[in-house]
Design an enzyme around this catalytic site. Structure first.
Site, PDB file in Angstrom:
ATOM      1  N   GLU A  84      -2.003  -0.043   8.081  1.00  0.00           N
ATOM      2  CA  GLU A  84      -1.126  -1.053   7.500  1.00  0.00           C
ATOM      3  C   GLU A  84       0.006  -0.434   6.699  1.00  0.00           C
ATOM      4  O   GLU A  84       1.146  -0.907   6.751  1.00  0.00           O
ATOM      5  CB  GLU A  84      -1.939  -2.001   6.611  1.00  0.00           C
ATOM      6  CG  GLU A  84      -1.106  -3.108   5.986  1.00  0.00           C
ATOM      7  CD  GLU A  84      -1.851  -3.959   4.996  1.00  0.00           C
ATOM      8  OE1 GLU A  84      -1.264  -4.932   4.487  1.00  0.00           O
ATOM      9  OE2 GLU A  84      -3.029  -3.634   4.712  1.00  0.00           O
ATOM     10  N   HIS A  91       0.828  -1.210   0.000  1.00  0.00           N
ATOM     11  CA  HIS A  91       0.000   0.000   0.000  1.00  0.00           C
ATOM     12  C   HIS A  91       0.866   1.266   0.000  1.00  0.00           C
ATOM     13  O   HIS A  91       2.043   1.209  -0.344  1.00  0.00           O
ATOM     14  CB  HIS A  91      -0.978  -0.049   1.172  1.00  0.00           C
ATOM     15  CG  HIS A  91      -1.645  -1.381   1.313  1.00  0.00           C
ATOM     16  ND1 HIS A  91      -2.590  -1.841   0.425  1.00  0.00           N
ATOM     17  CD2 HIS A  91      -1.456  -2.390   2.215  1.00  0.00           C
ATOM     18  CE1 HIS A  91      -2.980  -3.072   0.775  1.00  0.00           C
ATOM     19  NE2 HIS A  91      -2.299  -3.419   1.852  1.00  0.00           N
ATOM     20  N   GLU A 105       1.862 -12.001   5.367  1.00  0.00           N
ATOM     21  CA  GLU A 105       0.866 -11.325   6.192  1.00  0.00           C
ATOM     22  C   GLU A 105       1.332 -11.516   7.631  1.00  0.00           C
ATOM     23  O   GLU A 105       1.206 -12.597   8.201  1.00  0.00           O
ATOM     24  CB  GLU A 105      -0.519 -11.950   5.990  1.00  0.00           C
ATOM     25  CG  GLU A 105      -1.102 -11.744   4.606  1.00  0.00           C
ATOM     26  CD  GLU A 105      -1.738 -10.375   4.429  1.00  0.00           C
ATOM     27  OE1 GLU A 105      -1.538  -9.498   5.299  1.00  0.00           O
ATOM     28  OE2 GLU A 105      -2.444 -10.180   3.428  1.00  0.00           O
ATOM     29  N   HIS A 147       3.107  -7.224   4.410  1.00  0.00           N
ATOM     30  CA  HIS A 147       1.729  -6.826   4.644  1.00  0.00           C
ATOM     31  C   HIS A 147       1.285  -7.235   6.045  1.00  0.00           C
ATOM     32  O   HIS A 147       2.012  -7.913   6.772  1.00  0.00           O
ATOM     33  CB  HIS A 147       0.794  -7.489   3.627  1.00  0.00           C
ATOM     34  CG  HIS A 147       0.924  -6.952   2.247  1.00  0.00           C
ATOM     35  ND1 HIS A 147       0.123  -5.956   1.742  1.00  0.00           N
ATOM     36  CD2 HIS A 147       1.790  -7.274   1.252  1.00  0.00           C
ATOM     37  CE1 HIS A 147       0.478  -5.685   0.503  1.00  0.00           C
ATOM     38  NE2 HIS A 147       1.491  -6.470   0.175  1.00  0.00           N
TER      39      HIS A 147
END
Length: 282
Positions: free
Chosen positions: A114, A77, A247, A169
């Site tokens: 995040e 992101h 993740e 992430h």
């Protein structure tokens, strides 16, 4: 990767971005931590990194395995994505279909985003890798921009001829879901097939280093033994170099969130990822 908050609209973006995931758990911040990530800058380099509690001597070990390697770090992101919905919702080719350029990511219930988490961990890991003689390429220069899109994130690794690429992430699943998982590529004909076997080895090395170094358990909601093969992520489908996503936890789970929101724990995450990369090259 699931439950991303997406800004509504679509338009173009000069950058292209990688299939973004959501962030780790949402819980109270550790005393002394900064919920907005403003003070979560990597500690200044001192020539060697002190091992964090619980990581043994792995962070300080240098067996030469990383020296001369080109590592691409892909912090998921970006801080400006939410303000530019038209740009990040633009559809791009991911090898076996089309998908949004990027997403905004997730955040903890206390508001730690995040994109700030992934940037902070990536910068900490960059410093550790450079101390061990690796060349590090980041897919974005800061946490204030937009994108790049998922296809461009993959291409950055390809152009660099990366020995390994890691997309960082945190997830945004249900509050009862917890733990970490590795997303591995599935072969997409004409794109990533030759890199898939090495990517699978990379994924297992990162998984083992992360589990041992952080103590975070395997995900209880995705994958088998924390390994989750997927063919819907442009960042993996289009990568011709070994690449996986991690993740690091679920930002909507109170326990995971408290860890991910802690600057001290993020340093432990970086050291554990360093050990995973070292294992891969060893």
């Amino acid at each position: 990767m699931r439950n991303h908050r997406r800004a509504p609209l679509t338009v173009g973006l000069a950058f292209a971005a990688l299939g973004a995931l959501t962030a780790c758990g949402g819980g109270p911040f550790d005393q002394g931590d900064d919920p907005q990530g403003k003070s979560a800058q990597p500690p200044r380099a001192t020539g060697r990194s002190a091992p964090a509690a619980g990581t043994g001597d792995a962070p300080g070990r240098d067996d030469g395995a990383l020296r001369g390697r080109t590592i691409v770090l892909d912090p998921g992101h970006n801080g400006g994505n939410a303000r530019n919905p038209a740009a990040i919702n633009r559809q791009v080719d991911i090898g076996n279909g089309r998908k949004e350029c990027d997403t905004t990511g997730t955040e903890t219930r206390a508001g730690y985003p995040e994109h700030a988490f992934t940037w902070d961990v990536s910068k900490r890991l960059e410093r550790l890798l450079k101390e061990r003689g690796a060349k590090v390429v980041l897919t974005r220069p800061d946490d204030n921009g937009v994108g790049p899109c998922i296809n461009e994130r993959a291409e950055i690794g390809n152009r660099a001829g990366a020995d390994a690429a890691l997309s960082i992430h945190a997830d945004g699943a249900s509050a009862s879901s917890h733990g970490f998982h590795i997303i591995e590529p599935v072969a997409v004909k004409g794109f990533n097939a030759r890199a898939v076997p090495a990517s699978q080895r990379l994924g297992r090395a990162i998984r083992d280093g992360y589990r041992e170094g952080t103590g975070v358990p395997y995900s209880n909601y995705r994958g088998t033994e924390a390994l989750d093969p997927r063919d819907d992520l442009g960042g993996l489908n289009l990568s011709r170099v070994p690449k996986v996503f991690i993740e690091c936890g679920n930002m909507k789970h109170a326990g995971d969130a408290a860890k991910l929101s802690s600057a001290r724990f993020r340093q432990k995450i970086a050291e554990s990822l360093l050990d995973g990369l070292r294992r891969y090259f060893s």
